[in-house]
Design a protein around this motif. Structure first.
Motif, mmCIF file in Angstrom:
data_model
loop_
_atom_site.group_PDB
_atom_site.id
_atom_site.type_symbol
_atom_site.label_atom_id
_atom_site.label_comp_id
_atom_site.label_asym_id
_atom_site.label_seq_id
_atom_site.Cartn_x
_atom_site.Cartn_y
_atom_site.Cartn_z
ATOM 1 N N SER A 164 -36.664 -9.252 -31.809
ATOM 2 C CA SER A 164 -36.419 -10.565 -31.217
ATOM 3 C C SER A 164 -35.653 -11.510 -32.132
ATOM 4 C CB SER A 164 -37.745 -11.212 -30.799
ATOM 5 O OG SER A 164 -38.615 -11.349 -31.901
ATOM 6 N N GLU A 165 -35.701 -11.308 -33.449
ATOM 7 C CA GLU A 165 -34.988 -12.217 -34.333
ATOM 8 C C GLU A 165 -33.673 -11.637 -34.854
ATOM 9 O OE1 GLU A 165 -37.594 -13.039 -37.609
ATOM 10 O OE2 GLU A 165 -37.486 -11.025 -38.424
ATOM 11 N N SER A 166 -33.364 -10.389 -34.529
ATOM 12 C CA SER A 166 -32.199 -9.715 -35.108
ATOM 13 C C SER A 166 -30.922 -9.865 -34.303
ATOM 14 C CB SER A 166 -32.500 -8.215 -35.285
ATOM 15 O OG SER A 166 -33.524 -8.005 -36.226
ATOM 16 N N PHE A 167 -31.003 -10.455 -33.111
ATOM 17 C CA PHE A 167 -29.833 -10.535 -32.245
ATOM 18 C C PHE A 167 -29.547 -11.981 -31.849
ATOM 19 C CE2 PHE A 167 -31.495 -6.277 -31.897
ATOM 20 C CZ PHE A 167 -30.347 -5.494 -32.008
ATOM 21 N N PRO A 168 -28.286 -12.287 -31.500
ATOM 22 C CA PRO A 168 -27.903 -13.668 -31.169
ATOM 23 C C PRO A 168 -28.723 -14.261 -30.028
ATOM 24 C CG PRO A 168 -25.954 -12.298 -31.462
ATOM 25 C CD PRO A 168 -27.136 -11.366 -31.475
ATOM 26 N N LEU A 169 -28.835 -15.577 -30.036
ATOM 27 C CA LEU A 169 -29.656 -16.301 -29.077
ATOM 28 C C LEU A 169 -29.283 -15.968 -27.636
ATOM 29 C CD1 LEU A 169 -30.629 -20.028 -29.346
ATOM 30 C CD2 LEU A 169 -29.687 -19.173 -27.213
ATOM 31 N N GLU A 170 -27.983 -15.834 -27.367
ATOM 32 C CA GLU A 170 -27.530 -15.637 -25.990
ATOM 33 C C GLU A 170 -27.943 -14.289 -25.408
ATOM 34 O OE1 GLU A 170 -24.547 -18.286 -28.106
ATOM 35 O OE2 GLU A 170 -25.699 -16.478 -28.548
ATOM 36 N N VAL A 171 -28.284 -13.339 -26.256
ATOM 37 C CA VAL A 171 -28.655 -12.002 -25.767
ATOM 38 C C VAL A 171 -30.069 -11.618 -26.206
ATOM 39 C CG1 VAL A 171 -26.244 -11.282 -25.811
ATOM 40 C CG2 VAL A 171 -27.693 -10.768 -27.774
ATOM 41 N N ARG A 172 -30.819 -12.595 -26.733
ATOM 42 C CA ARG A 172 -32.115 -12.273 -27.347
ATOM 43 C C ARG A 172 -33.092 -11.652 -26.348
ATOM 44 N NH1 ARG A 172 -33.034 -16.697 -30.207
ATOM 45 N NH2 ARG A 172 -32.157 -15.595 -31.997
ATOM 46 N N ALA A 173 -33.262 -12.258 -25.193
ATOM 47 C CA ALA A 173 -34.241 -11.743 -24.229
ATOM 48 C C ALA A 173 -33.848 -10.353 -23.741
ATOM 49 C CB ALA A 173 -34.367 -12.694 -23.045
ATOM 50 N N LEU A 174 -32.550 -10.151 -23.453
ATOM 51 C CA LEU A 174 -32.117 -8.841 -22.977
ATOM 52 C C LEU A 174 -32.215 -7.799 -24.084
ATOM 53 C CD1 LEU A 174 -31.123 -7.236 -20.611
ATOM 54 C CD2 LEU A 174 -28.770 -7.845 -21.214
ATOM 55 N N ALA A 175 -31.961 -8.198 -25.338
ATOM 56 C CA ALA A 175 -32.105 -7.261 -26.462
ATOM 57 C C ALA A 175 -33.559 -6.817 -26.590
ATOM 58 C CB ALA A 175 -31.638 -7.916 -27.762
ATOM 59 N N ILE A 176 -34.493 -7.773 -26.490
ATOM 60 C CA ILE A 176 -35.913 -7.417 -26.516
ATOM 61 C C ILE A 176 -36.205 -6.432 -25.393
ATOM 62 C CG2 ILE A 176 -38.268 -8.288 -26.216
ATOM 63 C CD1 ILE A 176 -37.241 -10.996 -27.325
ATOM 64 N N ALA A 177 -35.664 -6.731 -24.202
ATOM 65 C CA ALA A 177 -35.916 -5.887 -23.036
ATOM 66 C C ALA A 177 -35.374 -4.478 -23.227
ATOM 67 C CB ALA A 177 -35.281 -6.524 -21.797
#
Length: 486
Positions: free
Chosen positions: A402-415
């Motif tokens: 959750s902290e390793s990716f940019p804010l704009e893609v954070r939720a989708l990266a977690i997903a």
């Protein structure tokens, strides 16, 4: 056109200069953060409740006149829950980045609430598995919406420990489920086919209370800024700071730096994929390794623990919860007691320590079980030690992604990483280990445990070389927002 965060109107393409991220990170820890943790962190309690209930009532599900499930059927239903979590995470994660954190954490909680109530009225395997699927979808969506919101509201200096402690609260739910099962499965108090149905109502009842609490939580100001809603973000942060001031808190408000963002309505899918899998390829490898390992480690072992106790030790159904309570205590205390080291000693060394040690201890416990050298309580004691470290490791996987990716893609990266990791390690694991238990061979079950141990140690190796040192750093420094212009 360049505007400040307090400007009345912002159009897509405008440059916004703001100190809002820095103001959020400088806040003292107070009542606002406690409310965020309570109202949003409940997700993990609900997930722990769901997982434990199905494990603890496994025997009752097999004895139910309506369901009459086998061990393999229970493993299949567990996999249906995880499949729903995978698909729900992807779908709701995409919506969370596009429509906002707050809107989605209401939708995902409502999905969970309705599905878990429906589970109580299941009439056969198909209906039970279907309702478990939608319950999982709600929980998977919760992970993405809630994780991203918490990350963006908690100060950087406390982000690691707070995130791990919240994830560890999964085991408070496990304890509630275990204790509830002891009462609800007591056939002298409640009929066999009613007890397991009432057990599912616990989660639904809790979610109604939490739904009301979430009205107090604001939208993420960081998300608002990147979507051109600077005025709303400024109003929210001003209100938070005013509440802290009224409570008597004092903090340094001088020397704040600013960040420039280019307002956008949404992030194109191509840019999202590039940011996750190309620009941050090493972080993606770490995320996949950590999530897949912990998903198998947890889901394969914990989903089937009740089956091991009943099949190999003859533990009665109404006594399973007694063994899960100490198991849950060890899991909760792990992140709580050693989670602070992720902020002080650092992310990478703690990832290596917790994943590596969990793998070694799991292999040792599996060998003791296969050799029939431990009793039920001795086996439980072994699991308490294994998962004291394993719980911190699993919680740190969500923190890292959750902290390793940019804010704009954070939720989708977690997903994505939750979905891929759970799909590889979580859906296959319970079904596979349930099948191994059905063979009646301890050596066969040992194979399932050794696979989990190997995955944890491989993840430790990946983290040693590629994990990011994100401790005590602002999110914007750990992963530069895609809309940042400075």
């Amino acid at each position: 056109m360049q505007k400040t965060a307090s400007d009345a109107e912002t159009q897509t393409g405008d440059i916004i200069e703001t100190s809002i991220p820095q103001r959020l990170d400088r806040l003292p820890f107070g009542r606002f953060h406690i409310l965020v943790i309570a109202a949003l962190g409940i997700t993990w309690i609900l997930d722990g409740l769901e997982v434990t209930i199905v494990g603890a009532i496994a025997g009752a599900l097999k004895e139910s006149p309506a369901l009459k499930l086998s061990n393999t059927d229970i493993g299949l239903a567990s996999s249906a829950y995880l499949a729903g979590a995978v698909l729900g995470a992807i779908f709701f994660g995409w919506l969370t980045d596009r429509l906002g954190r707050k809107k989605l954490f209401f939708i995902t909680l409502a999905t969970y609430m309705l599905a878990t109530f429906a589970t109580a009225f299941s009439w056969n395997l198909a209906s039970f598995a279907a309702f478990r699927f939608f319950t999982g979808a709600g929980i998977g969506g919760e992970y993405t919406a809630v994780n991203s919101t918490i990350q963006e509201l908690i100060p950087a200096r406390l982000r690691g420990w707070t995130d791990l402690a919240i994830n560890g609260s999964f085991w408070l739910g496990a304890a509630i489920g275990a204790f509830g099962s002891i009462v609800l499965l007591d056939t002298s108090l409640i009929p066999t086919d009613l007890g397991w149905r009432l057990a599912f109502a616990i989660g639904g009842g809790m979610s109604i209370v939490i739904f009301a609490m979430r009205f107090w939580i604001p939208e993420s100001p960081r998300w608002l800024i990147t979507h051109g809603r600077a005025t709303e973000a400024e109003k929210i942060v001003n209100g938070i700071e005013a509440d802290f001031a009224r409570e008597g808190h004092a903090w340094d408000r001088t020397g704040l730096s600013t960040t420039q963002f280019k307002a956008r309505s949404h992030t194109p899918l191509a840019e999202i994929i590039t940011a996750i899998f190309k620009t941050n390829r090493d972080r993606a490898i770490v995320g996949f390794a950590l999530m897949a390992a912990q998903a198998y480690f947890y889901n394969a072992i914990f989903f089937t623990y009740a089956l091991v106790l009943s099949s190999f030790y003859g533990v009665p159904t109404d006594k399973i919860g007694l063994y899960i309570l100490p198991f849950a205590a060890g899991n909760f205390l792990g992140p709580l007691l050693i989670g602070r080291l992720f902020d002080t000693w650092g992310r990478r060394p703690m990832l290596v320590l917790t994943y590596g040690l969990s793998g070694i201890l799991l292999a040792g416990t599996g060998w003791l079980f296969a050799a029939n050298l431990v009793s039920t309580w001795q086996l439980t004691a072994c699991w308490v030690v294994v998962f004291f470290f394993g719980s911190a490791a699993a919680s740190s996987a969500y923190l890292t992604v959750s902290e390793s990716f940019p804010l704009e893609v954070r939720a989708l990266a977690i997903a994505i990483f939750y979905a891929v990791g759970t799909g590889v390690g979580g859906i296959i694991g319970p079904y596979f280990l349930g099948h191994l238990i059905d063979t009646g061979s301890r050596d066969s079950v040992l194979i399932g445990y050794l696979i989990g141990a190997a995955l944890m140690m491989i993840a430790a190796g990946v983290a040693a070389f590629k994990a990011v040192a994100a401790e005590r750093k602002p999110l914007e420094e750990v992963a530069r927002p895609l809309s940042a212009t400075d």
